[in-house]
Design a protein around this motif. Sequence first.
Motif, PDB file in Angstrom:
ATOM      1  N   TYR A  31       0.834  -1.209   0.000  1.00 27.20           N
ATOM      2  CA  TYR A  31       0.000   0.000   0.000  1.00 27.20           C
ATOM      3  C   TYR A  31       0.868   1.259   0.000  1.00 27.20           C
ATOM      4  O   TYR A  31       0.594   2.211  -0.727  1.00 27.20           O
ATOM      5  CB  TYR A  31      -0.943   0.027   1.207  1.00 27.20           C
ATOM      6  N   LYS A  33       3.905   1.598  -1.098  1.00 33.46           N
ATOM      7  CA  LYS A  33       4.542   1.720  -2.416  1.00 33.46           C
ATOM      8  C   LYS A  33       3.562   2.315  -3.425  1.00 33.46           C
ATOM      9  O   LYS A  33       3.901   3.221  -4.194  1.00 33.46           O
ATOM     10  CB  LYS A  33       5.031   0.352  -2.880  1.00 33.46           C
ATOM     11  N   ARG A  34       2.329   1.814  -3.405  1.00 32.69           N
ATOM     12  CA  ARG A  34       1.307   2.306  -4.334  1.00 32.69           C
ATOM     13  C   ARG A  34       0.992   3.771  -4.061  1.00 32.69           C
ATOM     14  O   ARG A  34       0.859   4.578  -4.972  1.00 32.69           O
ATOM     15  CB  ARG A  34       0.044   1.449  -4.185  1.00 32.69           C
ATOM     16  N   ARG A  37       3.711   6.022  -5.309  1.00 31.73           N
ATOM     17  CA  ARG A  37       3.590   6.150  -6.763  1.00 31.73           C
ATOM     18  C   ARG A  37       2.512   7.176  -7.113  1.00 31.73           C
ATOM     19  O   ARG A  37       2.690   8.023  -7.988  1.00 31.73           O
ATOM     20  CB  ARG A  37       3.278   4.792  -7.393  1.00 31.73           C
ATOM     21  N   ALA A  68      -6.144   4.576  -9.502  1.00 27.38           N
ATOM     22  CA  ALA A  68      -5.195   4.016  -8.534  1.00 27.38           C
ATOM     23  C   ALA A  68      -5.712   4.184  -7.102  1.00 27.38           C
ATOM     24  O   ALA A  68      -5.609   3.261  -6.287  1.00 27.38           O
ATOM     25  CB  ALA A  68      -3.825   4.677  -8.694  1.00 27.38           C
ATOM     26  N   VAL A  72      -6.691   1.250  -4.265  1.00 31.68           N
ATOM     27  CA  VAL A  72      -6.236   1.244  -2.874  1.00 31.68           C
ATOM     28  C   VAL A  72      -7.443   1.172  -1.943  1.00 31.68           C
ATOM     29  O   VAL A  72      -7.463   0.385  -0.989  1.00 31.68           O
ATOM     30  CB  VAL A  72      -5.365   2.489  -2.565  1.00 31.68           C
TER      31      VAL A  72
END
Length: 118
Positions: A31, A33-34, A37, A68, A72
């Motif tokens: 999570y 990392k996402r 990004r 994105a 999440v």
Amino acid sequence: MTIESPDAIAPDSCDCCAEGNHGYSASKEAYLKRLRRIEGQVRGIQRMVDEDKYCIDILTQISAINKAMHAVSIGLLEEHIAHCVVNAANESRDTGNPEIVQDKVIEATAAISRLLRS
């Protein structure tokens, strides 16, 4: 079981999440990392606006960020249901107190309602 309004105030945490043991704990790094990004994508959009890029290109990037963030959100919701709601259902069964699971269902319903409005 009666479910109240999805706008009802829900608790900030639950007993099963004591000491940081949240449903998403096993996936926390993924999570983060996402989200990093996504943060980079937002900075990219700021740069695009600053550089007077074509509005459709900016909107395309905003759409990608929204998708994105949606991913999440759905992941966190799924883990909340699998962890907190299931634990509440088990506790409700063990104690005979239906309010325990009802509170978690109301909380999840309110979260889903907020996601649908966004």
